[in-house]
Scaffold this active site. Structure first.
Site, PDB file in Angstrom:
ATOM      1  N   GLY A  24       1.876   3.582  13.884  1.00 52.44           N
ATOM      2  CA  GLY A  24       2.559   2.340  14.254  1.00 52.44           C
ATOM      3  C   GLY A  24       1.970   1.715  15.516  1.00 52.44           C
ATOM      4  O   GLY A  24       1.813   0.502  15.610  1.00 52.44           O
TER       5      GLY A  24
ATOM      6  N   GLY B  10       6.385   4.406   8.852  1.00 52.29           N
ATOM      7  CA  GLY B  10       5.566   5.607   8.943  1.00 52.29           C
ATOM      8  C   GLY B  10       5.641   6.200  10.329  1.00 52.29           C
ATOM      9  O   GLY B  10       6.633   6.010  11.041  1.00 52.29           O
ATOM     10  N   SER B  11       4.579   6.899  10.720  1.00 53.20           N
ATOM     11  CA  SER B  11       4.616   7.628  11.985  1.00 53.20           C
ATOM     12  C   SER B  11       4.431   6.689  13.171  1.00 53.20           C
ATOM     13  O   SER B  11       3.825   5.620  13.065  1.00 53.20           O
ATOM     14  CB  SER B  11       3.530   8.702  12.003  1.00 53.20           C
ATOM     15  N   THR B  12       4.969   7.117  14.318  1.00 50.90           N
ATOM     16  CA  THR B  12       4.840   6.333  15.550  1.00 50.90           C
ATOM     17  C   THR B  12       3.375   6.204  15.964  1.00 50.90           C
ATOM     18  O   THR B  12       2.941   5.157  16.442  1.00 50.90           O
ATOM     19  CB  THR B  12       5.675   7.005  16.651  1.00 50.90           C
ATOM     20  N   GLU B  13       2.619   7.253  15.722  1.00 48.37           N
ATOM     21  CA  GLU B  13       1.200   7.253  16.101  1.00 48.37           C
ATOM     22  C   GLU B  13       0.443   6.130  15.387  1.00 48.37           C
ATOM     23  O   GLU B  13      -0.263   5.331  16.002  1.00 48.37           O
ATOM     24  CB  GLU B  13       0.637   8.625  15.732  1.00 48.37           C
TER      25      GLU B  13
ATOM     26  N   GLU C 191       8.930   0.475  11.365  1.00 45.90           N
ATOM     27  CA  GLU C 191      10.014   1.453  11.253  1.00 45.90           C
ATOM     28  C   GLU C 191       9.347   2.807  11.345  1.00 45.90           C
ATOM     29  O   GLU C 191       8.630   3.214  10.432  1.00 45.90           O
ATOM     30  CB  GLU C 191      10.754   1.237   9.927  1.00 45.90           C
TER      31      GLU C 191
ATOM     32  N   GLU D 126       9.197  14.930  16.467  1.00 46.86           N
ATOM     33  CA  GLU D 126       9.659  14.802  15.095  1.00 46.86           C
ATOM     34  C   GLU D 126       8.918  15.802  14.221  1.00 46.86           C
ATOM     35  O   GLU D 126       7.690  15.779  14.139  1.00 46.86           O
ATOM     36  CB  GLU D 126       9.395  13.383  14.585  1.00 46.86           C
TER      37      GLU D 126
ATOM     38  N   LYS E 293       0.861  -1.194   0.000  1.00 47.79           N
ATOM     39  CA  LYS E 293       0.000   0.000   0.000  1.00 47.79           C
ATOM     40  C   LYS E 293       0.893   1.237   0.000  1.00 47.79           C
ATOM     41  O   LYS E 293       1.458   1.602   1.021  1.00 47.79           O
ATOM     42  CB  LYS E 293      -0.901  -0.014   1.250  1.00 47.79           C
TER      43      LYS E 293
END
Lengths: 335, 538
Positions: free
Chosen positions: B300, B295-298, B317, B449, B243
């Site tokens: 993730g 992508g973003s930690t949120e 990651e 970030e 995706k």
């Protein structure tokens, strides 16, 4: 040992003597080869197009030290070179009327300085002479200084000296500094270009150290005022040792010049010499100067190319840029 | 800490621009040498010498002319999903526009995959799995090798598409993204028949693949991230549903064309474009064996929660707030290059960006002076110009985020330095690269970030303090150490909580080097031997 400059330094500095003022500036400034090479390569990725290319090609000619340093150089060859230096391509008239500039200087051995001086009378082209025991520097200092003095007396406007790489690599930095000071004194009114012979120094750390040393020594000659802008150049190579000028080496030297300017306000000149044969390569060097020191340095007053075959490629590319046609080899005079 | 004015007139470039350098403050000896009196008597003057012309050349500035990349590959007005080896529209016909962030023009209307499309893609991957997994490893290697060659052959087209769709400078797409993407396929082609040395299977034979992999990638390196995800998965015998990010789907779809060209068996790779809903449908699909997300930690965190419910394999990651640590003994001009490469590469849209600069206090003023000088030659603008160093911000939303952080930095008392002279284009999403001094570790711009060309500069006095400050972050993806002392570099690397540590360089990538994070930067590694393990059953 008659020369006054040689007498001034006849007594060697005793061991353990206090170091000369300014030695603190000789503190080691490390260079990291990986990133320095990456940065140098980045300038070759710049795209030089249109008007930038046209004005760059003309400007490169104006910053050229057209050089012949062969054992077989004749007076006739030097006279031909001088004519080409003053009028690089008399048969070419650019459609937009822009003149093709003269080169900055003709660079010859000391015995041919008088010939060049006479051939260039009435032109703006300066006479540069290699001296001080070119190319190795492996001569007694008094012989080297007399070499310089005679070249100046014969009419040289600029002296391209060599440093003692042997002394530098042996760590006798003060001896190298002293010889640079002596040569600058011997130059009198002539401008001084200090050849580091970077091909023999091998590492970028050494190149940086030798650059700092040369700039500092030439700027601290007892009894002489500090040099003005463009009075002193540092130069990569004699052209007799491979590799000669490379972009990473030139970058490190430009950084030393920039740091000296930041500290003192004095603009030291830069001359990469040897190995720059194509117009494209010359333009890449100019981008490096532009982005490291600024456009102001892109003037014969502060930057020179030491080259012989480069001029014909510049002329070839100028024809192409203005007319869309390349010159045949027979259209361009040799040299 | 220094202020802007301290260094402004110390820069050769700056001084040249204003014509007022420090040299004007000091008296100089006269250097007039070439008077007519110098000439030898009797010498005939040469004519046609052009001193006036030389003077004109010497004084003028020498400016870059526009150097636009001229190649414009055709982009279909409508792009579809790639499922089971065929281009298909979304079942419910939905589409979204992908735009050029430098011009805000629509490039294509792209199919928005829904749950049914994801279902079809997963089913296609499941059907293709047995044959692909059992294919002789050397045969799989040939497919990967062919993908790599085809990427090289179509490199210019891919680079231009990457730049128009994502905003990154053509110089970077051309010299970094596309060559590295090809390199990942080459590297993994070599692994296909050697996997038993990575994770021996039963009886020491070839290991089993994990199965169907769902891979969700970000917009900062669209083609390169697709290569990072697909190459190891395919080498190990897995099949994939990829995706791409919503704002940058075009190069992944062009990669689908390449997969068709090289006759990759249908269903081995399926590409489903779309937004967050599409991604959610994929990561929550019950028939996916492994999720790989960058992508973003949120996001993730949400994916980790979804995968925890049924124990599917997962690698993440995520974000980062990399510390770039410069010691006083470092090669400073090269360190400055590393700082530039660390934070202004790809507009700072880099998860491993060196967004925190920690500089030893004794050289802080020097480094900042050098950095400001260097920034004056950074060129911001049209990403398609070959001389652009900093291109367009990927999306309007990201630009707004960056501006929020810039405002927060100033509001919280940090000092913004903005010495880059480039004018920013009026259309498109642009922001000039900048850095902040006077930053406290508690400031928002030092903790969060930003994912933009914004650097937070802080100082330290001892190596211990440098380590403590670098580790005082919820993230742990990357770090840089700049020193001329090897022992110091290794000592720091031992204590820094970061998955990637560069010494005297930054943002250098190689398919053989594992990449991944500590702490909230995720887990699992991509690249190298470590990257293969997460696509194999041990």
């Amino acid at each position: 040992m008659d020369s006054p400059a040689a007498r001034a330094i006849a007594s060697p500095v005793p061991r353990g003597a206090p170091r000369a003022a300014g030695a603190s500036a000789r503190a080691r400034r490390p260079v990291d080869a990986v990133m320095a090479e990456a940065r140098a390569a980045s300038f070759t990725k710049r795209s030089i197009k249109g008007e930038m290319k046209k004005s760059g090609l003309l400007r490169a000619i104006s910053m050229l030290d057209l050089t012949t340093l062969e054992g077989r150089d004749s007076e006739e060859k030097v006279r031909a070179l001088c004519r080409k230096a003053a009028q690089p391509d008399p048969t070419l008239a650019l459609p937009d009327g822009r003149p093709i500039p003269s080169v900055a200087a003709v660079c010859v051995y000391p015995t041919l300085v008088a010939v060049a001086r006479a051939a260039l009378a009435g032109s703006s082209v300066r006479v540069a002479s290699v001296a001080s025991g070119f190319p190795s520097g492996q001569y007694p200092l008094d012989v080297r200084l007399r070499d310089v003095e005679e070249a100046v007396a014969a009419g040289a406007d600029e002296i391209d000296m060599v440093i003692s790489r042997g002394a530098f690599l042996a760590g006798r930095l003060e001896a190298v500094a002293e010889e640079i000071r002596a040569v600058r004194r011997a130059c009198g009114p002539a401008h001084l270009k200090i050849i580091l012979e970077t091909g023999e120094l091998e590492t970028l750390d050494n190149v940086r150290r030798a650059s700092d040393l040369a700039i500092e020594a030439a700027s601290s000659v007892p009894g002489l005022p500090p040099p003005g802008d463009g009075d002193v150049f540092i130069k990569t190579s004699t052209g007799k040792v491979q590799p000669a000028a490379t972009m990473p080496v030139t970058l490190v030297m430009l950084e030393a010049i920039r740091d000296h300017f930041s500290a003192s306000g004095v603009r030291i000149g830069m001359k990469p010499a040897g190995g720059i044969r194509t117009a494209k390569s010359a333009l890449h060097y100019m981008v490096m100067v532009k982005e490291t020191l600024g456009d102001e340095w892109l003037s014969p007053h502060l930057f020179r190319f030491g080259a012989s075959t480069l001029l014909n490629d510049l002329l070839r590319q100028i024809r192409w840029a203005w007319t869309g046609r390349y010159a045949a080899a027979s259209d361009l005079s040799e040299g | 800490m220094t202020t802007k004015a301290d260094h402004a007139d110390r820069s050769p470039i700056g001084a040249a621009g204003r014509g007022a350098g420090p040299s004007q403050r000091r008296a100089r000896p006269s250097r007039a040498r070439h008077t007519s009196g110098d000439r030898p008597p009797g010498a005939a003057p040469l004519t046609a010498d052009a001193p006036a012309a030389a003077a004109a050349h010497a004084t003028a500035s020498w400016d870059f002319a526009p150097a636009p990349e001229s190649f414009r590959p055709a982009i279909a007005p409508r792009c579809d999903l790639f499922i089971g080896g065929r281009s298909v529209a979304a079942r419910d016909g939905r589409r979204f526009a992908t735009i050029n962030p430098a011009t805000e023009e629509t490039l294509s209307e792209v199919a928005e995959g829904g749950a049914a499309d994801v279902d079809a893609a997963v089913a296609a991957a499941r059907r293709a799995l047995p044959r692909w997994a059992r294919l002789k490893p050397v045969e799989r290697a040939k497919y990967l090798f062919r993908i790599a060659r085809r990427i090289q052959e179509r490199a210019r087209e891919l680079a231009v598409l990457e730049t128009v769709d994502g905003g990154k400078p053509i110089k970077e797409s051309r010299d970094v993204d596309v060559p590295l993407a090809a390199q990942h396929f080459f590297y993994h082609a070599g692994w296909c028949d050697k996997l038993r040395f990575v994770a021996p299977g039963r009886g020491g034979g070839d290991p089993e693949p994990v199965g169907v992999c769902g891979q969700v990638i970000p917009w900062n390196f669209p083609l390169l991230m697709a290569a990072w995800k697909l190459a190891p998965a395919l080498a190990c015998g897995n099949t994939c549903v990829l995706k791409p990010a919503e704002t940058t789907p075009l190069t992944a779809l062009r990669l689908a064309e390449i997969l068709e060209e090289i006759e990759l068996p249908p269903g081995v790779v399926n590409i489903v474009t779309g937004g967050p809903e599409t991604g959610r449908a994929l990561v929550e699909h019950p028939d996916v064996d492994k999720i790989a997300f960058t992508g973003s930690t949120e996001v993730g965190r949400r994916i980790a929660a979804a995968c925890a419910r049924d124990g599917r394999r997962l690698t993440l990651e995520l974000g980062g707030k990399g510390a770039n640590i410069v010691f006083a003994d470092a090669a400073l001009d090269q360190a400055v290059e590393g700082i530039v490469a660390g934070i202004w590469f790809n507009q700072g849209h880099v998860c491993c960006a060196g967004s925190r600069l920690l500089v030893e206090e004794s050289i802080a003023a020097d480094v900042i002076g050098r950095l400001e000088h260097r920034m004056r030659s950074l060129r911001v603008g049209d990403p398609m110009d070959k001389n652009t160093d900093v291109g367009a911000i990927n999306s309007k939303a990201q630009l707004a985020t960056i501006h929020r952080y810039l405002d927060a930095g100033e509001r919280e008392g940090a000092v913004r330095h903005d010495p880059c002279p480039s004018a920013v284009p009026e259309r498109g999403f642009f922001v000039r690269p900048c850095f902040f001094t006077g930053v406290q570790p508690s400031h928002t711009i030092a903790r969060e970030e930003i994912f933009g060309p914004v650097l937070a500069v802080m100082t330290f006095r001892t190596p211990e303090e440098a380590i403590a400050r670098a580790n005082a972050s919820p993230y742990g993806l990357s770090a840089g150490v700049w020193t001329d002392k090897g022992a110091k570099a290794f000592e720091l690397a031992r204590h820094l909580e970061a998955g990637v540590i560069w010494c005297n360089s930054f943002n250098r990538f190689d398919p053989a080097a594992p990449f991944g994070g500590y702490k909230e930067s995720g887990f699992g590694r991509e690249g190298g031997v470590a990257g293969l393990r997460s696509y194999l059953r041990a």
